[in-house]
Scaffold this motif. Structure first.
Motif, PDB file in Angstrom:
ATOM      1  N   ARG A  39      -4.849 -16.419  -7.477  1.00  7.72           N
ATOM      2  CA  ARG A  39      -4.781 -15.557  -6.189  1.00  7.72           C
ATOM      3  C   ARG A  39      -3.410 -15.513  -5.556  1.00  7.72           C
ATOM      4  NH1 ARG A  39      -9.939 -15.914  -6.311  1.00  7.72           N
ATOM      5  NH2 ARG A  39     -11.350 -17.402  -5.764  1.00  7.72           N
ATOM      6  N   GLY A  40      -3.104 -14.483  -4.740  1.00  9.25           N
ATOM      7  CA  GLY A  40      -1.886 -14.160  -4.083  1.00  9.25           C
ATOM      8  C   GLY A  40      -0.869 -13.553  -4.963  1.00  9.25           C
ATOM      9  N   LYS A  41      -1.272 -12.727  -5.996  1.00  7.94           N
ATOM     10  CA  LYS A  41      -0.595 -12.093  -6.731  1.00  7.94           C
ATOM     11  C   LYS A  41      -0.095 -10.712  -6.199  1.00  7.94           C
ATOM     12  CE  LYS A  41      -0.988 -14.337 -11.077  1.00  7.94           C
ATOM     13  NZ  LYS A  41      -1.042 -14.274 -12.370  1.00  7.94           N
ATOM     14  N   THR A  42       1.008 -10.311  -6.169  1.00  7.69           N
ATOM     15  CA  THR A  42       1.256  -9.148  -5.562  1.00  7.69           C
ATOM     16  C   THR A  42       2.048  -7.896  -6.753  1.00  7.69           C
ATOM     17  OG1 THR A  42       3.301  -9.900  -4.651  1.00  7.69           O
ATOM     18  CG2 THR A  42       1.448  -9.585  -3.106  1.00  7.69           C
ATOM     19  N   VAL A  43       2.131  -6.960  -6.626  1.00  7.13           N
ATOM     20  CA  VAL A  43       2.531  -5.886  -7.415  1.00  7.13           C
ATOM     21  C   VAL A  43       3.908  -5.151  -6.614  1.00  7.13           C
ATOM     22  CG1 VAL A  43       2.575  -3.681  -8.863  1.00  7.13           C
ATOM     23  CG2 VAL A  43       0.905  -5.452  -8.793  1.00  7.13           C
ATOM     24  N   PRO A  44       5.154  -5.090  -7.038  1.00  7.41           N
ATOM     25  CA  PRO A  44       6.225  -4.433  -6.167  1.00  7.41           C
ATOM     26  C   PRO A  44       5.866  -3.119  -5.925  1.00  7.41           C
ATOM     27  CG  PRO A  44       7.327  -5.790  -7.938  1.00  7.41           C
ATOM     28  CD  PRO A  44       5.867  -5.834  -8.086  1.00  7.41           C
ATOM     29  N   TYR A  45       6.263  -2.725  -4.709  1.00 10.74           N
ATOM     30  CA  TYR A  45       5.567  -1.337  -4.228  1.00 10.74           C
ATOM     31  C   TYR A  45       6.292  -0.201  -5.212  1.00 10.74           C
ATOM     32  CZ  TYR A  45       4.369   2.562  -1.256  1.00 10.74           C
ATOM     33  OH  TYR A  45       3.915   3.755  -0.955  1.00 10.74           O
ATOM     34  N   GLY A  46       7.532  -0.335  -5.707  1.00 13.44           N
ATOM     35  CA  GLY A  46       7.999   0.684  -6.563  1.00 13.44           C
ATOM     36  C   GLY A  46       7.191   0.732  -7.793  1.00 13.44           C
ATOM     37  N   ASP A  47       6.652  -0.296  -8.134  1.00 14.18           N
ATOM     38  CA  ASP A  47       6.027  -0.258  -9.471  1.00 14.18           C
ATOM     39  C   ASP A  47       4.638   0.576  -9.287  1.00 14.18           C
ATOM     40  OD1 ASP A  47       7.847  -1.573 -10.906  1.00 14.18           O
ATOM     41  OD2 ASP A  47       6.779  -3.421 -10.789  1.00 14.18           O
ATOM     42  N   TYR A  48       3.928   0.118  -8.142  1.00 16.39           N
ATOM     43  CA  TYR A  48       2.718   0.656  -7.536  1.00 16.39           C
ATOM     44  C   TYR A  48       2.904   2.374  -7.631  1.00 16.39           C
ATOM     45  CZ  TYR A  48      -1.137   2.176  -4.672  1.00 16.39           C
ATOM     46  OH  TYR A  48      -2.089   2.900  -4.128  1.00 16.39           O
ATOM     47  N   VAL A  49       3.937   2.830  -6.877  1.00 17.14           N
ATOM     48  CA  VAL A  49       4.176   4.098  -6.761  1.00 17.14           C
ATOM     49  C   VAL A  49       4.432   5.001  -8.000  1.00 17.14           C
ATOM     50  CG1 VAL A  49       5.788   5.832  -5.753  1.00 17.14           C
ATOM     51  CG2 VAL A  49       4.920   3.883  -4.274  1.00 17.14           C
ATOM     52  N   SER A  50       5.060   4.203  -8.920  1.00 13.39           N
ATOM     53  CA  SER A  50       5.335   5.200 -10.182  1.00 13.39           C
ATOM     54  C   SER A  50       4.229   4.977 -11.033  1.00 13.39           C
ATOM     55  CB  SER A  50       6.550   4.204 -10.989  1.00 13.39           C
ATOM     56  OG  SER A  50       6.073   3.112 -11.262  1.00 13.39           O
ATOM     57  N   LEU A  51       3.008   3.851 -10.995  1.00 10.63           N
ATOM     58  CA  LEU A  51       2.019   3.941 -11.609  1.00 10.63           C
ATOM     59  C   LEU A  51       0.985   5.064 -10.912  1.00 10.63           C
ATOM     60  CD1 LEU A  51       1.440   0.310 -12.406  1.00 10.63           C
ATOM     61  CD2 LEU A  51       2.131   1.866 -14.081  1.00 10.63           C
TER      62      LEU A  51
END
Length: 85
Positions: A39-51
């Protein structure tokens, strides 16, 4: 089962799985496959946007290819060769 986080790895039983998961450990079975993510893992927003951008491009490409296949008609579908023939 194993609980893994960073360079820490513990052998655990099913009773302690939830506690380790709550502390952010990934839970692996005996074959090394992930059973549950910590629990508590996050993805950097830049990675999310590119994906998300890549996902849009791939979905539009799939739509194009499906349109090409349906436009080619059944006679061309039956005549296609498989790789290696």
């Amino acid at each position: 089962m194993k609980a893994v986080k960073g360079n820490k790895e513990y052998t655990i039983n099913e009773a302690s799985q939830k506690g380790y998961q709550d502390m952010g450990f990934d839970i692996l079975d005996e074959d090394g496959k992930i059973v549950a993510y910590g629990r508590g893992k996050t993805v950097p927003y830049g990675d999310y946007v590119s994906l998300m951008e890549e996902n849009k491009k791939l979905h539009s490409r799939i739509a194009e290819l499906e349109a090409e296949i349906s436009a080619s008609g059944p006679e061309k579908k039956a005549g296609r060769k498989k790789a290696g023939e």
